[in-house]
Write a protein that holds these residues in place. Structure first.
Motif, mmCIF file in Angstrom:
data_model
loop_
_atom_site.group_PDB
_atom_site.id
_atom_site.type_symbol
_atom_site.label_atom_id
_atom_site.label_comp_id
_atom_site.label_asym_id
_atom_site.label_seq_id
_atom_site.Cartn_x
_atom_site.Cartn_y
_atom_site.Cartn_z
ATOM 1 N N PHE A 221 0.901 -1.277 0.246
ATOM 2 C CA PHE A 221 -0.049 -0.012 -0.142
ATOM 3 C C PHE A 221 0.875 1.374 -0.043
ATOM 4 N N TYR A 226 -0.809 4.847 0.042
ATOM 5 C CA TYR A 226 -1.895 4.687 1.098
ATOM 6 C C TYR A 226 -1.328 3.775 2.259
ATOM 7 N N TYR A 309 -3.263 2.253 -9.721
ATOM 8 C CA TYR A 309 -3.733 2.257 -8.235
ATOM 9 C C TYR A 309 -5.273 2.363 -8.234
ATOM 10 N N GLU A 310 -5.826 3.397 -8.891
ATOM 11 C CA GLU A 310 -7.364 3.770 -8.759
ATOM 12 C C GLU A 310 -7.961 2.166 -9.134
ATOM 13 N N LEU A 313 -7.707 -0.267 -5.755
ATOM 14 C CA LEU A 313 -8.734 0.477 -4.801
ATOM 15 C C LEU A 313 -10.050 0.129 -5.523
ATOM 16 N N LYS A 317 -12.451 -2.178 -2.981
ATOM 17 C CA LYS A 317 -13.783 -1.787 -2.695
ATOM 18 C C LYS A 317 -15.136 -2.750 -3.156
ATOM 19 N N GLY A 358 -10.023 7.341 0.162
ATOM 20 C CA GLY A 358 -9.781 5.716 0.539
ATOM 21 C C GLY A 358 -11.111 4.720 0.116
#
Length: 411
Positions: A221, A226, A309-310, A313, A317, A358
């Motif tokens: 991370f 992050y 990286y988006e 994430l 999620k 986040g």
């Protein structure tokens, strides 16, 4: 007396704190065993990133070892007895290696160590007596595998002293699994043990039940900018074994009706084609979770390698949303008014919506307990402060992925 500074720097962010821990460990060992001759060992806890409840049906999991660890000072005692003290507990645990079969089951640490020694010997390795003092920062009952961390520590000690380091990470994991299955009567896969033993982020493939495949993968991370934070939302007052057992049971039933032993042996397309044949809607949804979860593991690793990286994430999620909506392990159906996980997830999402900083998801087995937040490093303190209005601050744990699994620490 304590481990050398080079390896401490590899394992710990705060070197002074680490030195103090090992100095205290050495002092306690000396007090309990009247000896300054000892060696040091460390075994991390683990985090599950994507792959919630998929191992039993042959799925993929992205997991990692974490910065919390169990440490031990140990040395052979030229006997056939193990003498172990654990910080915070009174009295030693004593295991007579000559009478392992007479040691009672389901008796905590005593049973767990006995089961491990049986498994070690059945695998053809050597188990002899040693003295050990243990201390841990791996929180129990918080979804970070305190038991697996302890098991891998004991395996490392036995491997170092008595087996010339011939035991593999898979040996460690199967030894820990055997002890939990046979001496604790606790159903356990190999994910927890493997993540603690191997170190760093790992991809686990359970499609071949007799030959589980794993590989270390580049994933942190920190590289994404992050921080990972584990939040213990509170213990459940319910016995959750029924809920945990129902997940693999229902997935197995769906697979069987599709002519397969496990879901990994069939497909989402086959499920959709035969949807009218199923009366258990929840089982269908859980099977769909399984198939889509495997895709998310692959996509997250591909996206991380591409520095997208988006998307990483988003996959985390989506994995959490799937656990909530399809797997349905975020609260116990028998206690519908008691929903600490959904409540804490929702509060976290409100923070992220405001700050665009986040994502969050249920962590581990679910139904009660723990969530995981992945937050921009610069917003991590703000998130902790925000959650502290609703959760005891002592139950909020910033983590990092540790690059080294269960290991001997040279002095």
């Amino acid at each position: 007396m304590i481990p050398n500074q080079k390896i401490l720097k590899e394992l710990y962010q705060d070197i002074n704190e680490a030195k103090n821990r090992y100095e205290n460990l050495a002092t306690r060992f000396q007090e309990k065993f009247n000896s300054t001759t000892m060696e040091f060992f460390s075994s991390p806890g683990r985090t599950e990133i994507i792959g919630n409840h998929t191992d039993h049906n042959g799925g993929l999991i992205l997991a990692a070892s974490i910065s919390m660890d169990t440490i031990g000072a140990a040395y052979p005692n030229d006997s056939n007895e193990i003498h172990l003290f654990s910080e915070g507990y009174t009295g030693p645990v004593i295991i007579d290696l000559n009478h392992l079969t007479s040691i009672p089951k389901d008796s905590g640490t005593l049973s767990l160590i006995a089961g491990m020694m049986v498994a070690i010997r059945e695998k053809g390795y050597v188990a002899k007596g040693f003295n050990c003092y243990v201390s841990s920062t791996v929180i129990p009952a918080a979804g970070v595998s305190s038991s697996a961390s302890f098991e891998m520590l004991i395996c490392t000690i036995v491997n170092h002293f008595f087996n010339q380091n011939q035991m593999s990470a898979m040996d460690y994991a199967k030894i820990g699994q055997y002890a939990e299955n046979k001496f604790w009567h606790k159903k356990s896969g190999l994910m927890d043990q493997m993540a603690c033993a191997v170190g760093g982020a790992i991809l686990l493939d359970f499609s071949d039940a007799e030959n589980i495949k794993y590989q270390q993968v580049p994933f942190t991370f920190e590289e994404m900018g992050y921080k990972q934070i584990i939040v213990d939302t509170g213990d459940s007052h319910s016995d959750l074994n029924k809920e945990y057992s129902a997940i693999p049971k229902e997935m197995f039933e769906i697979a069987s009706k599709l002519g397969a032993k496990r879901l990994c042996d069939t497909s989402l397309e086959a499920l959709i084609a035969h949807l009218a044949d199923f009366s258990n809607d929840r089982g269908v949804l859980r099977a769909i979770h399984f198939f889509k979860e495997n895709e998310r593991v692959k996509e997250a690793l591909h996206s991380f390698a591409a520095k997208n990286y988006e998307t990483v994430l988003k996959e985390i999620k989506d994995s959490g949303d799937s656990s909530w909506k399809l797997l349905q392990n975020c609260y116990c159906p028998d206690s519908p008014k008691d929903q600490p996980i959904p409540k804490t997830l929702t509060l976290s999402e409100l923070f992220f919506e405001k700050n665009h900083s986040g994502v969050c998801r249920v962590h581990g087995g679910g139904f009660a307990g723990v969530i995981m937040c992945v937050v921009k490093e610069e917003e991590s303190e703000a998130l902790i402060h925000y959650l502290s209005h609703f959760i005891n601050p002592s139950k909020i744990y910033p983590l990092s992925i540790r690059p080294i699994g269960a290991t001997y620490l040279a002095k």
